[in-house]
Design a protein around this motif. Structure first.
Motif, PDB file in Angstrom:
ATOM      1  N   TYR A 173     -11.796  12.279   6.121  1.00 18.62           N
ATOM      2  CA  TYR A 173     -11.421  10.860   6.133  1.00 18.62           C
ATOM      3  C   TYR A 173     -11.783  10.230   7.484  1.00 18.62           C
TER       4      TYR A 173
ATOM      5  N   TYR B  25     -10.292  -0.629 -14.679  1.00 23.95           N
ATOM      6  CA  TYR B  25      -9.220   0.250 -15.157  1.00 23.95           C
ATOM      7  C   TYR B  25      -8.928  -0.028 -16.618  1.00 23.95           C
TER       8      TYR B  25
ATOM      9  N   SER C  38      -7.866   6.656   1.091  1.00 28.57           N
ATOM     10  CA  SER C  38      -7.205   6.551   2.400  1.00 28.57           C
ATOM     11  C   SER C  38      -6.233   7.698   2.694  1.00 28.57           C
TER      12      SER C  38
HETATM   13  P1  NAP Z   1      -4.298   2.119   0.048  1.00 28.78           P
HETATM   14  O1  NAP Z   1      -2.921   1.678  -0.269  1.00 28.78           O
HETATM   15  O2  NAP Z   1      -4.684   3.533  -0.182  1.00 28.78           O
HETATM   16  O3  NAP Z   1      -5.300   1.168  -0.769  1.00 28.78           O
HETATM   17  C1  NAP Z   1      -6.660   1.440  -0.845  1.00 28.78           C
HETATM   18  C2  NAP Z   1      -7.259   0.632  -1.971  1.00 28.78           C
HETATM   19  O4  NAP Z   1      -8.674   0.948  -2.070  1.00 28.78           O
HETATM   20  C3  NAP Z   1      -6.656   0.901  -3.341  1.00 28.78           C
HETATM   21  O5  NAP Z   1      -6.274  -0.315  -3.934  1.00 28.78           O
HETATM   22  C4  NAP Z   1      -7.802   1.541  -4.104  1.00 28.78           C
HETATM   23  O6  NAP Z   1      -7.867   1.198  -5.452  1.00 28.78           O
HETATM   24  C5  NAP Z   1      -9.028   0.943  -3.416  1.00 28.78           C
HETATM   25  N1  NAP Z   1     -10.197   1.756  -3.707  1.00 28.78           N
HETATM   26  C6  NAP Z   1     -10.345   3.095  -3.564  1.00 28.78           C
HETATM   27  N2  NAP Z   1     -11.554   3.491  -3.979  1.00 28.78           N
HETATM   28  C7  NAP Z   1     -12.202   2.381  -4.412  1.00 28.78           C
HETATM   29  C8  NAP Z   1     -13.484   2.154  -4.968  1.00 28.78           C
HETATM   30  N3  NAP Z   1     -14.344   3.161  -5.198  1.00 28.78           N
HETATM   31  N4  NAP Z   1     -13.833   0.884  -5.281  1.00 28.78           N
HETATM   32  C9  NAP Z   1     -12.954  -0.130  -5.102  1.00 28.78           C
HETATM   33  N5  NAP Z   1     -11.721   0.026  -4.587  1.00 28.78           N
HETATM   34  C10 NAP Z   1     -11.351   1.273  -4.242  1.00 28.78           C
HETATM   35  O7  NAP Z   1      -4.635   1.809   1.579  1.00 28.78           O
HETATM   36  P2  NAP Z   1      -3.885   0.818   2.619  1.00 28.78           P
HETATM   37  O8  NAP Z   1      -2.769   1.558   3.249  1.00 28.78           O
HETATM   38  O9  NAP Z   1      -3.649  -0.482   1.983  1.00 28.78           O
HETATM   39  O10 NAP Z   1      -5.011   0.696   3.746  1.00 28.78           O
HETATM   40  C11 NAP Z   1      -6.014  -0.306   3.668  1.00 28.78           C
HETATM   41  C12 NAP Z   1      -7.228   0.132   4.472  1.00 28.78           C
HETATM   42  O11 NAP Z   1      -6.853   0.352   5.825  1.00 28.78           O
HETATM   43  C13 NAP Z   1      -7.866   1.446   4.016  1.00 28.78           C
HETATM   44  O12 NAP Z   1      -9.253   1.320   4.206  1.00 28.78           O
HETATM   45  C14 NAP Z   1      -7.312   2.485   4.961  1.00 28.78           C
HETATM   46  O13 NAP Z   1      -8.212   3.563   5.095  1.00 28.78           O
HETATM   47  C15 NAP Z   1      -7.192   1.675   6.228  1.00 28.78           C
HETATM   48  N6  NAP Z   1      -6.150   2.060   7.154  1.00 28.78           N
HETATM   49  C16 NAP Z   1      -4.868   2.191   6.713  1.00 28.78           C
HETATM   50  C17 NAP Z   1      -3.872   2.481   7.625  1.00 28.78           C
HETATM   51  C18 NAP Z   1      -2.435   2.590   7.199  1.00 28.78           C
HETATM   52  O14 NAP Z   1      -1.633   3.122   7.975  1.00 28.78           O
HETATM   53  N7  NAP Z   1      -2.055   2.071   6.034  1.00 28.78           N
HETATM   54  C19 NAP Z   1      -4.179   2.636   8.989  1.00 28.78           C
HETATM   55  C20 NAP Z   1      -5.499   2.483   9.398  1.00 28.78           C
HETATM   56  C21 NAP Z   1      -6.476   2.172   8.472  1.00 28.78           C
HETATM   57  P3  NAP Z   1      -6.900   1.853  -6.543  1.00 28.78           P
HETATM   58  O15 NAP Z   1      -5.719   0.952  -6.524  1.00 28.78           O
HETATM   59  O16 NAP Z   1      -7.731   1.760  -7.747  1.00 28.78           O
HETATM   60  O17 NAP Z   1      -6.616   3.251  -6.124  1.00 28.78           O
END
Ligand code: NAP
Ligand code: F7E
Length: 325
Positions: free
Chosen positions: A151, A36, A85
């Protein structure tokens, strides 16, 4: 020798909570960041661990960067939390969603297979994979998948690839099939934080309305801080496996709205909420409710924060951010 963990998605919601837990357990924690011009450490700052994480640069879509990192760090554990996500965005940006969420996992699993085969791998799988499917009104490890968004589809690929590398090459891979989990550092596009942020602003006179989509959708909402413990526990078992993680309770979006307004003493919430079709999705997941019996039995894990406590925690944090009480 102390354990090392590589956490992807370190700047997101779950990354900071997991990093804190692992640091408390004595791990050296590497956090994968994209490149970044201006990185945003606010979620790590909120949890208070920014200065304790070792940041490494790489991108899920860049195979060589992932391979290099795994080869260089030889981490004891990888927690793959990085993803595009946001379900709604995946309809408009299906390709990038697939590249990050599906191919990113392929990059990691190949890197582990070829250069660090004892590294344990946690894959952030999701209840969105179930989509329309349920078993008597809930979802568990035996419920089939029927994803309803690019997704969800991208995560089904990652789920099966993690299973396949376990079965084919004996890698220690675990899928945590997590239901929605939230916190004061949840992204503001997601419905819970959008509501708590909106309610705080309305309460303080900074906004007049809150625009939302489908209020009838039901979700099983828990606290992210509880859920990262389950991720850690999965990788500490003798054998790898896949686990459903949730509270076992569901609520509608409407229930969440009502509880959030109630927590600031507003009962006539309908006055403030406007239904706006732009927040509806081409295909919706109507209802998700976990049956986390396996996690209780094998991991001895259960959620600690109730729905009402979660809503209150998030509203309070947003009020504080805007300078209210
Ligand atoms: P989040 O807040 O959206 O965080 C996702 C992170 O992934 C962000 O820091 C983002 O970076 C990073 N990212 C995206 N594209 C990338 C790339 N090309 N290379 C490297 N990093 C990248 O998600 P979360 O809520 O913490 O969820 C964590 C994981 O659990 C995700 O995989 C999500 O799909 C899964 N999940 C979440 C939930 C939920 O309810 N929260 C439930 C089930 C599963 P930036 O900061 O640069 O955007
Ligand atoms: O929507 C409805 C919307 O965007 C929840 C991600 O972490 O959890 C999350 O996915 C529900 C949906 O989360 C608005 O239609 C109504 O039915 O907060 P959300 P999600 O789609 O459930 C799963 C488990 C993940 O894996 C994902 O990564 O709320 N809804 N009105 C709205 N949703 C949003 N975002 N905005 C609205 O205005």
């Amino acid at each position: 020798m102390s354990k090392t963990a590589l956490v992807t998605g370190i700047l997101g919601q779950d990354g900071p909570y997991l990093a804190k837990l692992l640091l408390e357990k004595g791990y050296k924690v590497y956090g994968l960041m994209r490149r970044y011009s201006n990185p945003n450490y606010s979620n790590l700052d909120y949890v208070g661990v920014t200065n304790e994480v070792d940041f490494v640069e790489g991108d899920m879509t860049d195979e060589a960067s992932i391979l290099n990192l795994v080869r260089m760090l030889q981490p004891t554990e990888v927690y793959n939390l990085a993803a595009q996500s946001f379900v709604k965005a995946s309809f408009e940006q299906a390709k990038v969603t697939t590249e990050v969420n599906s191919l990113g996992v392929l990059h990691f699993l190949n890197a582990i297979k070829f250069s660090s085969p004892t590294t344990k791998f946690y894959q952030a799988s999701t209840s969105e994979m179930f989509g329309l499917q349920h078993t008597n009104g809930y979802q568990d490890e035996n419920t089939p998948f029927h994803p309803r968004s690019p997704y969800g589809v991208s995560k089904v690929y990652a789920y099966w690839l993690s299973v396949n590398y376990r079965e084919s090459y004996g890698l220690f891979t675990c899928n945590g099939i997590l239901f929605n989990h939230e916190s004061p550092i949840r992204g503001k596009q997601f419905v819970t934080r959008k509501i708590t942020d909106g309610v705080a602003r309305i309460k303080l006179g900074l906004a007049k309305e809150l625009r939302l989509g489908n209020l009838d959708a039901k979700r099983d909402w828990g606290f992210a801080g509880d859920y990262v413990e389950a991720m850690y526990l999965m990788l500490q078992q003798d054998r790898p496996g896949d686990y459903v993680i949730g509270t076992g309770e569901d609520h509608t979006v409407r229930d969440f709205v009502e509880a959030a307004f109630k927590s600031v003493g507003i009962s006539d919430w309908k006055k403030y909420v406007v239904i706006d079709p732009q927040y509806k999705r081409p295909a919706e997941v109507p209802a998700l409710k976990a049956k986390p019996d396996k996690a209780k039995r094998v991991l001895n894990w259960k959620t600690k924060v109730s729905f009402e406590e979660l809503v209150e925690m998030m509203v309070k944090a947003d009020l504080k951010r805007y300078g209210g009480k």
